[in-house]
Design an enzyme around this catalytic site. Structure first.
Site, short mmCIF file in Angstrom:
data_model
loop_
_atom_site.label_atom_id
_atom_site.label_comp_id
_atom_site.label_asym_id
_atom_site.label_seq_id
_atom_site.Cartn_x
_atom_site.Cartn_y
_atom_site.Cartn_z
N GLU A 227 -0.85 -9.65 -1.91
CA GLU A 227 -2.28 -9.94 -1.92
C GLU A 227 -2.86 -9.83 -3.33
O GLU A 227 -3.75 -10.60 -3.71
CB GLU A 227 -3.00 -9.01 -0.95
CG GLU A 227 -2.68 -9.33 0.51
CD GLU A 227 -3.34 -8.38 1.49
OE1 GLU A 227 -4.24 -8.82 2.22
OE2 GLU A 227 -2.94 -7.19 1.52
N ALA B 141 0.83 -1.20 0.00
CA ALA B 141 0.00 0.00 0.00
C ALA B 141 0.87 1.25 0.00
O ALA B 141 2.04 1.21 0.38
CB ALA B 141 -0.91 -0.01 1.23
N GLU C 291 2.74 -6.28 7.28
CA GLU C 291 1.84 -5.32 7.93
C GLU C 291 1.93 -5.32 9.45
O GLU C 291 1.73 -4.28 10.10
CB GLU C 291 0.39 -5.61 7.50
CG GLU C 291 0.06 -5.22 6.08
CD GLU C 291 0.35 -6.33 5.08
OE1 GLU C 291 -0.10 -6.23 3.93
OE2 GLU C 291 1.05 -7.30 5.45
N GLY D 233 0.08 -5.51 0.23
CA GLY D 233 -0.96 -5.52 -0.79
C GLY D 233 -0.48 -6.03 -2.14
O GLY D 233 -1.26 -6.55 -2.93
#
Length: 417
Positions: free
Chosen positions: A108, A65, A128, A105
């Site tokens: 992901e 992110a 994270e 992310g």
């Protein structure tokens, strides 16, 4: 406000190639999310496209992110979940060509692809937890379905990256490239098409989590380990609850609801703000405004430390921790033995807390040696004095070091005076 980043689109025969371009590390900024949405929309609508390959420009695939967009700025462009839903609903196989860093992310996004091909040097990870957060784009739900709850918990709770060959062993990626990763991924996509073009959505995988349902000790052990290694931290318990949901609810969307709720609790927790502040602060202090970026760097292959007390021992460990051989000097054998013993005990405490292995301790202790002779520091690239705060003593130490250190060696002082 202009959107940050872009995604390039090109077609190579029946394969659409989407390339994330948001230097230096391709975070999932507003423009990247918009570009992914537009690129997948175009590829899915184009009848001549039968498969899609997703990669990154430069040295990263997608490094996670964009932390700078947390808050109002993150509302620009499509949401990441909107993009991931489009990918999961694709009837055309999507292959991730993981050319470099795939963190948070970014991994992901790769887990939403049907297949994953990684460059040998590409690290993957879900870091994270180190920011007081958890993987909030389905990572806590997809990864257990792919590699099992125990391995997923270890991977997510440590937050440490792993290299592509290890990711292949775990089953996180399907292949490690032997040539240019984009070319290998395109070839992989064509083999999938030749075999019928099967899509494979992790959300539908059930075998691993069904087997884990009979092993509740997985979660008890994870809680014990987290309490030992990350005492007082909020995010680890939220991560464990999410993975428990992936295993026990047997419903992907219900698990995603748990993940969203736990992510929201982490996002609102003061530890998250503190850890993100620390993240940026650590990077800021590494910048020295009046030192040009092109300043030549001096290679440090060996080090010396004068004094093996509290500060000297800590400095010695810091060198060993990054693999630099270090020789520590004390004024007599008894003080030296005591100081080295303290270093060993400090490392042993890290083992007891689960932060290091005994093997890692042995490797670091092998880099540390002791002496009572200044002459033995003569070939070190850098020597740091860490004697007690007495100016006369420090001057004497520097005089002795100047007499023995090789030309070009750095002589530094650890002092508060």
């Amino acid at each position: 406000m202009a959107l940050k980043g872009t995604v390039h689109y090109e077609q190579r025969g029946e394969i659409a190639l989407l390339t994330v371009d948001n230097p230096p590390v391709n975070p999932l900024s507003s423009g990247v999310r918009q570009g992914l949405f537009d690129g997948f929309t175009r590829a899915l609508a184009e009848t001549s496209v039968r498969a899609i390959v997703l990669t990154g420009a430069g040295r990263a695939f997608i490094a996670g992110a964009d932390i700078s967009e947390f808050g109002a700025a993150g509302n620009q462009g499509p949401g990441l979940h909107e993009v991931l839903t489009m990918m999961e609903e694709s009837s055309k196989p999507i292959v991730a060509a993981i050319n470099g860093t795939a963190f948070g992310g970014g991994l992901e996004v790769a887990l939403c692809c049907d297949y994953r091909v990684a460059a040998p040097s590409a690290p993957v990870g879900l870091p994270e937890v180190k920011l007081g957060l958890l993987p909030g784009a389905g990572g806590t739900q997809r990864l257990p379905r792919l590699i099992g709850a125990e391995q997923a918990l270890q991977f997510i709770l440590t937050g440490d990256p792993i290299p592509a060959p290890r990711a292949l062993q775990l089953g996180i990626v399907d292949a490690v490239a032997t040539g240019p990763v984009v070319e290998d991924a395109i070839a992989f996509a064509r083999r999938v098409l030749a075999d019928g073009g099967k899509v494979r959505k992790i959300r539908h995988e059930r075998d691993r989590v069904a087997a884990d349902r009979a092993n509740p000790e997985i979660f008890a052990n994870a809680r014990k380990d987290a309490a030992r290694r990350m005492r007082g931290r909020f995010a680890p318990e939220m991560i464990i609850q999410c993975v428990e949901a992936a295993v026990n609810l047997d419903d992907f969307e219900a698990g995603m609801e748990v993940e969203r709720a736990c992510f929201g609790r982490c996002l609102a927790h003061p530890q998250r703000a503190a850890l993100i502040h620390l993240f940026f602060s650590e990077r800021e202090v590494a910048k020295i405004p009046d030192v040009p970026k092109d300043t030549p760097q001096k290679k440090i292959a060996s080090a010396g430390v004068v004094g093996c007390g509290t500060m000297g021992g800590g400095i010695t460990m810091s060198f060993a921790n990054v693999g630099i051989p270090v020789k520590v000097l004390e004024m007599d054998a008894k003080a030296l033995e005591r100081g080295l013993g303290v270093i060993r005990r400090n490392y042993d405490i890290q083992v007891q807390r689960g932060r290091m292995t005994a093997e890692q301790v042995d490797q670091r202790m092998a880099l540390i040696s002791g002496t009572t002779e200044f002459a033995d520091l003569g070939q070190a690239d850098v020597v740091i004095e860490a004697v007690y705060e007495n100016l006369g003593v420090k001057v004497d130490v520097f005089r002795k070091l100047e007499a023995v250190c090789k030309p070009g060696a750095i002589i530094a002082s650890n002092t508060s005076g």
